[in-house]
Scaffold this motif. Structure first.
Motif, PDB file in Angstrom:
ATOM      1  N   THR A   3      25.826   9.525  20.068  1.00  0.00           N
ATOM      2  CA  THR A   3      26.218   8.119  20.161  1.00  0.00           C
ATOM      3  C   THR A   3      25.869   7.426  18.860  1.00  0.00           C
ATOM      4  OG1 THR A   3      25.814   8.094  22.539  1.00  0.00           O
ATOM      5  CG2 THR A   3      25.909   5.963  21.422  1.00  0.00           C
ATOM      6  N   LEU A   4      26.900   6.755  18.262  1.00  0.00           N
ATOM      7  CA  LEU A   4      26.696   5.948  17.062  1.00  0.00           C
ATOM      8  C   LEU A   4      26.612   4.493  17.496  1.00  0.00           C
ATOM      9  CD1 LEU A   4      26.722   5.550  13.931  1.00  0.00           C
ATOM     10  CD2 LEU A   4      29.200   5.313  14.129  1.00  0.00           C
ATOM     11  N   GLN A   5      25.523   3.825  17.093  1.00  0.00           N
ATOM     12  CA  GLN A   5      25.329   2.429  17.476  1.00  0.00           C
ATOM     13  C   GLN A   5      25.122   1.604  16.219  1.00  0.00           C
ATOM     14  OE1 GLN A   5      22.898   1.160  20.980  1.00  0.00           O
ATOM     15  NE2 GLN A   5      21.548   0.331  19.430  1.00  0.00           N
ATOM     16  N   ILE A   6      25.922   0.530  16.082  1.00  0.00           N
ATOM     17  CA  ILE A   6      25.798  -0.391  14.949  1.00  0.00           C
ATOM     18  C   ILE A   6      25.422  -1.751  15.517  1.00  0.00           C
ATOM     19  CG2 ILE A   6      26.960  -1.473  13.001  1.00  0.00           C
ATOM     20  CD1 ILE A   6      28.770   0.922  12.807  1.00  0.00           C
ATOM     21  N   GLN A   7      24.249  -2.230  15.114  1.00  0.00           N
ATOM     22  CA  GLN A   7      23.767  -3.533  15.570  1.00  0.00           C
ATOM     23  C   GLN A   7      24.334  -4.634  14.677  1.00  0.00           C
ATOM     24  OE1 GLN A   7      21.967  -3.919  18.237  1.00  0.00           O
ATOM     25  NE2 GLN A   7      21.134  -1.878  18.636  1.00  0.00           N
ATOM     26  N   ALA A   8      24.428  -5.841  15.254  1.00  0.00           N
ATOM     27  CA  ALA A   8      24.840  -7.037  14.501  1.00  0.00           C
ATOM     28  C   ALA A   8      26.092  -6.748  13.677  1.00  0.00           C
ATOM     29  CB  ALA A   8      23.702  -7.532  13.616  1.00  0.00           C
ATOM     30  N   VAL A   9      27.174  -6.403  14.366  1.00  0.00           N
ATOM     31  CA  VAL A   9      28.423  -6.034  13.696  1.00  0.00           C
ATOM     32  C   VAL A   9      28.862  -7.166  12.777  1.00  0.00           C
ATOM     33  CG1 VAL A   9      30.849  -5.490  14.066  1.00  0.00           C
ATOM     34  CG2 VAL A   9      29.101  -4.486  15.542  1.00  0.00           C
ATOM     35  N   ALA A  10      29.205  -6.776  11.537  1.00  0.00           N
ATOM     36  CA  ALA A  10      29.693  -7.736  10.550  1.00  0.00           C
ATOM     37  C   ALA A  10      31.141  -7.408  10.204  1.00  0.00           C
ATOM     38  CB  ALA A  10      28.811  -7.702   9.306  1.00  0.00           C
ATOM     39  N   GLU A  11      31.772  -8.356   9.521  1.00  0.00           N
ATOM     40  CA  GLU A  11      33.194  -8.183   9.197  1.00  0.00           C
ATOM     41  C   GLU A  11      33.417  -6.963   8.328  1.00  0.00           C
ATOM     42  OE1 GLU A  11      36.918 -10.878   7.473  1.00  0.00           O
ATOM     43  OE2 GLU A  11      34.897 -11.695   7.559  1.00  0.00           O
ATOM     44  N   GLU A  12      32.412  -6.626   7.455  1.00  0.00           N
ATOM     45  CA  GLU A  12      32.591  -5.475   6.575  1.00  0.00           C
ATOM     46  C   GLU A  12      32.499  -4.144   7.318  1.00  0.00           C
ATOM     47  OE1 GLU A  12      28.313  -7.027   6.024  1.00  0.00           O
ATOM     48  OE2 GLU A  12      30.352  -7.845   6.177  1.00  0.00           O
ATOM     49  N   ASP A  13      32.144  -4.173   8.603  1.00  0.00           N
ATOM     50  CA  ASP A  13      32.097  -2.932   9.379  1.00  0.00           C
ATOM     51  C   ASP A  13      33.482  -2.505   9.837  1.00  0.00           C
ATOM     52  OD1 ASP A  13      29.344  -2.821   9.109  1.00  0.00           O
ATOM     53  OD2 ASP A  13      28.993  -4.009  10.918  1.00  0.00           O
ATOM     54  N   GLY A  61      33.878   4.066   3.474  1.00  0.00           N
ATOM     55  CA  GLY A  61      32.641   3.596   2.870  1.00  0.00           C
ATOM     56  C   GLY A  61      31.434   4.175   3.586  1.00  0.00           C
ATOM     57  N   PRO A  62      30.240   3.852   3.085  1.00  0.00           N
ATOM     58  CA  PRO A  62      29.021   4.378   3.718  1.00  0.00           C
ATOM     59  C   PRO A  62      28.711   3.632   5.007  1.00  0.00           C
ATOM     60  CG  PRO A  62      28.444   2.936   1.899  1.00  0.00           C
ATOM     61  CD  PRO A  62      29.936   3.045   1.874  1.00  0.00           C
ATOM     62  N   LEU A  63      27.947   4.315   5.863  1.00  0.00           N
ATOM     63  CA  LEU A  63      27.458   3.664   7.078  1.00  0.00           C
ATOM     64  C   LEU A  63      26.384   2.643   6.719  1.00  0.00           C
ATOM     65  CD1 LEU A  63      27.127   6.819   9.368  1.00  0.00           C
ATOM     66  CD2 LEU A  63      28.752   4.961   9.667  1.00  0.00           C
ATOM     67  N   PRO A  64      26.356   1.506   7.408  1.00  0.00           N
ATOM     68  CA  PRO A  64      25.300   0.504   7.140  1.00  0.00           C
ATOM     69  C   PRO A  64      23.949   1.020   7.636  1.00  0.00           C
ATOM     70  CG  PRO A  64      26.646  -0.194   8.991  1.00  0.00           C
ATOM     71  CD  PRO A  64      27.297   1.047   8.459  1.00  0.00           C
ATOM     72  N   ALA A  65      23.206   1.686   6.760  1.00  0.00           N
ATOM     73  CA  ALA A  65      22.009   2.419   7.176  1.00  0.00           C
ATOM     74  C   ALA A  65      20.995   1.540   7.891  1.00  0.00           C
ATOM     75  CB  ALA A  65      21.365   3.083   5.948  1.00  0.00           C
ATOM     76  N   GLU A  66      20.856   0.271   7.468  1.00  0.00           N
ATOM     77  CA  GLU A  66      19.833  -0.569   8.064  1.00  0.00           C
ATOM     78  C   GLU A  66      20.193  -1.027   9.471  1.00  0.00           C
ATOM     79  OE1 GLU A  66      22.779  -3.135   5.983  1.00  0.00           O
ATOM     80  OE2 GLU A  66      21.702  -1.269   5.545  1.00  0.00           O
ATOM     81  N   ARG A  67      21.442  -0.858   9.878  1.00  0.00           N
ATOM     82  CA  ARG A  67      21.845  -1.325  11.210  1.00  0.00           C
ATOM     83  C   ARG A  67      22.363  -0.198  12.082  1.00  0.00           C
ATOM     84  NH1 ARG A  67      26.178  -4.263  10.879  1.00  0.00           N
ATOM     85  NH2 ARG A  67      26.629  -4.006   8.654  1.00  0.00           N
ATOM     86  N   VAL A  68      22.320   1.035  11.591  1.00  0.00           N
ATOM     87  CA  VAL A  68      22.894   2.168  12.325  1.00  0.00           C
ATOM     88  C   VAL A  68      21.765   2.963  12.980  1.00  0.00           C
ATOM     89  CG1 VAL A  68      23.953   4.429  12.006  1.00  0.00           C
ATOM     90  CG2 VAL A  68      25.014   2.420  11.032  1.00  0.00           C
ATOM     91  N   SER A  69      22.008   3.400  14.190  1.00  0.00           N
ATOM     92  CA  SER A  69      21.096   4.324  14.858  1.00  0.00           C
ATOM     93  C   SER A  69      21.921   5.365  15.598  1.00  0.00           C
ATOM     94  CB  SER A  69      20.167   3.582  15.832  1.00  0.00           C
ATOM     95  OG  SER A  69      20.921   2.946  16.845  1.00  0.00           O
ATOM     96  N   LEU A  70      21.382   6.590  15.651  1.00  0.00           N
ATOM     97  CA  LEU A  70      22.031   7.696  16.348  1.00  0.00           C
ATOM     98  C   LEU A  70      21.177   8.051  17.546  1.00  0.00           C
ATOM     99  CD1 LEU A  70      23.041   9.915  13.292  1.00  0.00           C
ATOM    100  CD2 LEU A  70      24.507   8.366  14.586  1.00  0.00           C
ATOM    101  N   GLU A  71      21.795   8.122  18.702  1.00  0.00           N
ATOM    102  CA  GLU A  71      21.075   8.377  19.932  1.00  0.00           C
ATOM    103  C   GLU A  71      21.720   9.526  20.678  1.00  0.00           C
ATOM    104  OE1 GLU A  71      21.180   4.699  22.009  1.00  0.00           O
ATOM    105  OE2 GLU A  71      19.797   3.669  20.639  1.00  0.00           O
ATOM    106  N   ASN A  72      21.030   9.971  21.733  1.00  0.00           N
ATOM    107  CA  ASN A  72      21.556  11.018  22.604  1.00  0.00           C
ATOM    108  C   ASN A  72      21.943  12.252  21.796  1.00  0.00           C
ATOM    109  OD1 ASN A  72      22.364  12.241  24.984  1.00  0.00           O
ATOM    110  ND2 ASN A  72      24.387  11.282  24.989  1.00  0.00           N
ATOM    111  N   THR A 100      27.297  -5.498  19.316  1.00  0.00           N
ATOM    112  CA  THR A 100      26.898  -4.105  19.095  1.00  0.00           C
ATOM    113  C   THR A 100      28.109  -3.201  19.296  1.00  0.00           C
ATOM    114  OG1 THR A 100      24.637  -4.535  19.830  1.00  0.00           O
ATOM    115  CG2 THR A 100      25.353  -2.250  19.832  1.00  0.00           C
ATOM    116  N   LEU A 101      28.320  -2.306  18.345  1.00  0.00           N
ATOM    117  CA  LEU A 101      29.411  -1.346  18.426  1.00  0.00           C
ATOM    118  C   LEU A 101      28.850  -0.003  18.863  1.00  0.00           C
ATOM    119  CD1 LEU A 101      32.324  -0.354  17.885  1.00  0.00           C
ATOM    120  CD2 LEU A 101      31.632   0.044  15.503  1.00  0.00           C
ATOM    121  N   LEU A 102      29.390   0.560  19.947  1.00  0.00           N
ATOM    122  CA  LEU A 102      28.974   1.866  20.446  1.00  0.00           C
ATOM    123  C   LEU A 102      30.161   2.815  20.373  1.00  0.00           C
ATOM    124  CD1 LEU A 102      26.809   0.976  23.590  1.00  0.00           C
ATOM    125  CD2 LEU A 102      26.013   1.786  21.389  1.00  0.00           C
TER     126      LEU A 102
END
Length: 1178
Positions: A195-205, A180-191, A158-160
């Motif tokens: 805070t930008l959180q990317i789950q299941a970081v992949a090489e294309e991130d 490029g665009p943010l990976p919408a299916e794995r991105v969440s914005l909190e607080n 997870t990238l925070l």
């Protein structure tokens, strides 16, 4: 810094102990030994607090002797407990700062822990406090610092990334990816998007990310360079195997990672470079090759790969041996699958060398002949998309150089389970109830499908303490999910799953719960600007699936209306901020709430109170007005300013006035509230007025000059030249003029028009005037009136009666009342069409004749000139010839019509006419067909009486003809038992005028009644009377031997009867014949006779008093008035007496020499009627 001399002797053993203790991640020192301060917990580098949040800066340390704590702020000694709103947690160094005081203590804090062995310092902690009263400033980032930074993220992790800005208004944060665009299916914005959180970081991130913080004062940004690396992971790991001598072994160790992992091989745990070299063993890349293995080559090989993020290790067992082919899978296994799924038939071979496998179908054809078949290296046969035709027995053959073997497998393919009724997606309001229905079908040879529900992957179950979720099965394979009182947490993806022992099918539906917005948060209010202006900003709450359309700012004035919130401003949804003006001299709290299509949400937390200073009034009072209530005064009034508009603790008013137009000095008065009474004044005189509010802080604006008037008086003027213009027979136009306003003595409010009718018009078109009438004269008449407001000089009087004489007068109205009336104006309304005739009656005369009669109209509205009658058959179609028209003179009020069709129904319309034309008709339906109707008979009487007959006569009433009715009779002896035994004598005709009643008994009293049919077809009596036949009554003894009760009675009295019979025989033998006259002499007074004698009756001697049947003078139509009759029956040999009961009905009797009958119990002259006549006959 060197330690004090007095403790140097203690440091030697202590340092030695430190050297002797084992080194590790932590160090534990016995309590009895001296220990310098060691920090166990210290504050973070940055602490950001929001309004009303308390500040906690932790600082804890251990040491021996016990430590003491000190704090510094911005390098200067800070003494908790001495500074307002600060304190230390007992027995620790943790610093507490009250939230209300946090803004004043912003800065850099540091904790110091001391004992006699030394001092330990904590890291620096920067305290940043945001308050409700902040000055505008552009955003700046508290975290991270600088313009850019680099991050390394591990693949699969997870990238925070975090950006915490500060500024006022509160900055908003936006995230961008530069490559490029943010990976919408794995991105969440909190607080709050900080805070930008990317789950299941992949090489294309891998790439650059940027956060941008902005508010109305500016923006700032920070760039994150993110490098994605990966710990080693297997692409293909080496596999254990059994090999025969001479085979070549290939162990593949394929690993990926970033940086690229380094791969090494070991044999039985020993690196290959440390093992004796063997030409049969080679390594190519990550692959180990063992050529021409021998039995002694059985061993364990290890592949190890690693980079800086981790290491991997895999063991591969190499077994070299010789074995005949074997199949380890059990023979005859049964496999059952559903169609279109995969079938896996296992056949695990074993042997050395590795056996070769062949799968055959039930037809002994190679299974690989099927396009959907595949055999894995472990021997498993895979049939993809199994079909019902794949059902059967399959055979697996395995063989090597040392032998062969086979097994069978049985495959059954069933029909796949399917969802026949899928739940439907729904959007509901919060609090509503929603139902989802799911129905599934399963192969009949399988157990019925069971259903389950889940929401977003979490199973849904009923709970015993709540009925919000109800899961209700409805038959096999059917389930109903009911969500009662839906709330926002109920929304999501609902899934219905149908389970059998072979498969699972599912259907999905979305539930969205919509509602009002959630409360806003982080309300911030700036400091007062210019004594009354503030700027508000806030963070919107949850939209609840419906976008916010507006924000509403509400205000509570705690000084004048505490607890009452009123709307102060409506703000567009973007941006969430506004500027608001507050009134001086007030104490306010503000709050904000959102509104969407479903209404207004709950408000957020109110702000802290804001107090504004006093100022001069901003506005002048409204409603300045001057008017007198007496003829010699003027009352000046206005609408007082509400306390919240005073702008100060107290307020007064300066009122000024002067005669209008003279430009003289102003008279004035200082008051605290209205009114101001100016007296004395001339009657109805104009004045200039003005008004001003004042308070201790200054004067408010003046009102514009306003015109007021002193008191009015009753008008002296009256309208002149009153004129009348005829519009039609029911309306006229009245006009007038007011030549002078001098006598008005007030504001002209309008005119009062009075008019009244004085009878029928005598001379058409004649108009005249008369001197003005006094109010007393007008009040004595029945007057109508109309008030005409304003300055109008004419009015339409409607609803007048045609052909009438009217009088009209007009008076002036002012605020004081009405003046004198004008001269009366007389006028006549012209003739109009008359109203309908009052009534129209129809009476059938014969099969082709109807008698019509009518009454003139109640409102002739002129001189009647004629009556017009139109009639036609009811059955005529609409397009038939015109109806027959007949005219009559106005004096004619009846007619008998000979109609063209016999026994037919007709529609009659009769109109009255004047010179203005025909009026509205009166419409009736009539018929010449005979219908059930009661006869109209007058003067019913008994004209002849005999021993066994009687003759009844009557006179037919009106034009009625040929109405038949029944004649019924009944002996009074039967009637007195209150049993009705009416006998029908026959039918009579009303036109014949008489009826011969036969078959009567001599000397007997009878009731007689006429029975006819009414309009409803019911048989009802319409006349009733009594008669008495001549002659001697025959005593009829009813045989009782046929009565059941008498049979028993005879046996009891037979002896008594024999004795009585003997006595009678003895008496007859001694006295001769028995005389009727003697018997009567022994009876005494006939009125004392028992009922039996009265019933049967006997002849008397020569003196007889006869009673005849009189006539009822009533018309027997059921509605006509009673008529008297003096008809005498002397011509028929007897005297006639006519009797009438108390109810007016006729009662009479005609008899021979019979005694008088006793009076009836109700006092009437005749016997009681066995059946009361109908109401129409009374």
């Amino acid at each position: 810094m060197a330690p004090p001399k007095d403790i140097r002797g203690l440091l030697g053993p202590f340092l030695l102990l430190l050297l002797l203790l084992p080194q590790g991640p932590s160090l534990t020192i016995p309590k009895e030994l001296l220990q310098p301060p060691e920090l166990m917990e210290e504050p973070p580098e940055r602490v950001v607090v929001f309004p009303s949040d308390d500040v906690v800066l932790k600082c804890e340390a251990t040491g021996n002797p016990p430590v003491t704590f000190r704090w510094t702020r911005d390098g200067q000694l800070f003494e908790p407990g001495q500074e307002p709103g600060t304190s230390l947690v007992p027995d620790t160094g943790t610093l507490l700062i009250n939230g209300t005081q946090a803004p004043r203590y912003q800065g850099v804090f540091r904790c110091l822990a001391d004992n006699r062995l030394g001092t330990a310092l904590s890291r620096q902690a920067r305290l940043i406090a945001e308050s409700n009263a902040l000055k505008h400033r552009p955003p700046q980032l508290l975290v991270p610092r600088g313009e850019s930074s680099a991050y390394v993220a591990l693949q699969g992790g997870t990238l925070l990334l975090e950006c915490i800005p500060e500024g006022f208004p509160t900055p908003t944060v936006e995230w961008l990816r530069l490559n490029g665009p943010l990976p919408a299916e794995r991105v969440s914005l909190e607080n709050f998007q900080r805070t930008l959180q990317i789950q299941a970081v992949a090489e294309e991130d891998d790439g650059e990310y940027q956060c941008v913080a902005r508010n109305s004062q500016g923006s700032t940004r920070h760039t994150f360079s993110v490098t994605v690396e990966a710990a080693p992971y297997w692409v293909r790991r080496p596999q254990s195997g059994i090999y025969a001598p001479g085979e070549n072994v290939r162990l593949v160790c394929d690993v990926y990672g970033k940086p690229k992992p380094q791969v090494t091989w070991r044999m039985n745990g020993i690196p290959l470079e440390e093992v004796d070299a063997d030409l049969r063993r080679t390594v190519r890349g990550g692959t180990l090759i063992l050529a021409q293995v021998e039995p002694n080559d059985t061993q364990v090989m290890q592949c190890e790969a690693g980079n800086r993020h981790g290491r991997l290790l895999a063991n591969a067992y190499v077994h070299v041996l010789e074995l005949p082919a074997q199949i380890l899978t059990t023979d005859g296994l049964q496999y059952t699958v559903v169609e279109n799924s995969s079938a896996w038939l296992h056949c695990h071979p074993f042997g050395a060398p590795a056996p070769a496998l062949t799968w055959l179908t039930e037809a002994q054809a190679p299974a690989l002949g099927l396009d959907r078949a595949f055999i894995f290296t472990n021997g498993t046969l895979w049939l993809s998309s199994a079909q019902l035709s794949d059902t059967g027995t399959y055979t697996c053959h395995a063989h090597n150089t040392h032998g062969n073997t086979s097994i069978t497998a049985h495959l059954a393919v069933k029909v796949a389970t399917r969802v026949e009724l899928t739940p439907r997606s729904a959007t509901v309001k919060k609090g509503e109830t929603v139902t989802f229905v799911c129905r599934a079908w399963a192969d009949p040879s399988l157990s019925p499908a069971t259903l389950s529900w889940d929401r977003d992957g979490q199973p849904l179950r009923e709970t015993p303490d709540s009925d919000r979720l109800v899961l209700e099965p409805q038959g096999a394979g059917t389930g109903v999910l009911t969500v009662a009182g839906a709330d926002y947490w109920d929304q999501g993806r609902l899934r219905c799953q149908a389970h059998t022992e072979l498969d699972v099918v599912e259907a999905e539906a979305m539930l969205r719960v919509v509602g009002r917005p959630g409360p806003v948060s982080e309300l911030q209010v700036s400091e007062l600007e210019a004594g009354r202006w503030v700027t508000l900003s806030w963070t919107p709450g949850d939209e609840h699936n419906s976008p916010v359309e507006k924000f509403v700012v509400e205000l509570e004035e705690q000084m004048f209306s505490p607890g009452q919130w009123r709307e102060a401003a409506v703000v567009p949804p973007v941006p969430p901020q506004t500027r608001l003006a507050l009134s001086p001299h007030g104490r306010y709290r503000l709050r904000v709430l959102g509104a969407n299509a479903y209404g207004r949400g709950d408000p957020g937390t109110p702000s802290t109170p804001i107090t504004t200073p006093p100022a001069a009034p901003d506005r002048f009072p409204a409603g300045l007005h001057g008017e007198g209530n007496q003829t010699d005064n003027m009352i000046i009034t206005w609408e007082p300013l509400p306390p919240e508009d005073w702008n100060a603790p107290e307020l007064s008013y300066r009122v000024q006035w002067r005669p209008a137009g003279d430009g003289g000095l102003w008279a004035e008065a200082m008051v605290t509230a209205p009114p101001v009474v100016v007296t004395p004044t001339p009657t109805f005189t104009p004045y200039d007025l003005r008004l001003q509010a004042l308070n201790p802080a200054g004067k408010g604006p003046e009102t514009p000059p306003t015109l007021g008037y002193s008191g009015e008086d009753v008008p002296l003027a009256y309208p002149e030249n009153v004129g009348i213009e005829l519009i039609n027979s029911t309306s006229v136009l009245v006009s007038w003029i007011l030549s002078s306003h001098e006598g008005l003595r007030g504001h002209l409010h309008g005119y009062w028009v009075q008019y009244w009718r004085e009878g029928t018009a005598v001379n058409q078109g004649h108009r005249e005037t008369s001197p003005r009438a006094s109010e007393q004269e007008l009040e004595a008449r029945e007057k109508l009136e109309m008030r005409v407001l304003g300055r109008a000089t004419q009015a339409v009087l409607g609803g007048l009666r045609p052909w009438s004489h009217y009088v009209v007068a007009v008076a002036v109205l002012n605020g004081r009342g009405a003046g004198p009336f004008s001269e009366e104006m007389h006028f006549n309304t012209p003739e109009g069409v008359p109203g309908p005739p009052t009534w129209l009656r129809l009476q059938r005369v014969s099969d082709s004749e109807l008698a019509l009669s009518w009454a003139p109209p109640r409102h002739p509205n002129g001189l009647l000139t004629a009556y017009e009658l139109h009639y036609r058959p009811v059955s005529s179609p609409a397009n038939a010839s015109a109806p027959v028209a007949v005219s009559f003179l106005p004096e004619q009020l009846n007619v008998t019509l000979q109609l063209p069709a016999p026994q037919a129904h007709f529609r009659f319309a009769l109109r009255a006419c004047t010179r203005a034309g025909p009026g509205e008709p009166v419409v009736r339906l009539g018929s010449t067909a005979p219908e059930p109707v009661l006869p109209n008979l007058d003067n019913v009487s008994v004209v002849q009486v005999g021993n066994d007959f009687s003759v009844l006569s009557w006179t037919p009433s009106g034009a009625q003809r040929n109405v038949e009715f029944e004649v019924q009779f009944q002996a009074k002896t039967t009637a007195e038992t209150w049993q009705e035994h009416w006998e029908v004598s026959g039918r009579a005709n009303s036109t014949h005028g008489s009826y011969h009643l036969r078959n009567l008994q001599p000397g007997t009293a009878y009731w007689v009644q006429f029975v006819g049919r009414n309009h409803s077809g019911e048989h009802v009596p319409f006349w009733r009377g009594d008669i008495h036949t001549n002659g001697t009554a025959v005593i009829l003894v009813q045989s009782v031997t046929s009565q059941g009760w008498f049979i028993g009675f005879v046996s009891a009295i037979v002896l008594l009867l024999l004795v009585l019979l003997g006595l009678c025989l003895v008496k007859r033998s001694k006295g001769g014949k028995y005389s009727v006259k003697d018997k009567e002499d022994t009876q005494g007074d006939s009125e004392a006779r028992p009922m039996k004698d009265e019933t049967f009756g006997e002849y008397s001697d020569g003196e007889a008093e006869e009673k005849g049947l009189g006539s009822s003078g009533a018309s027997l139509s059921g509605a006509g008035p009673a008529l008297g009759s003096d008809d005498s029956l002397a011509d028929y040999g007897g005297s006639g007496d006519v009797h009438f009961a108390e109810d007016g009905s006729f009662i009479g009797q005609y008899s021979g020499q019979a005694p008088h009958e006793a009076p009836a119990p109700d006092g009437s002259s005749g016997p009681p009627s066995p059946g009361r006549p109908p109401p129409g006959l009374e």
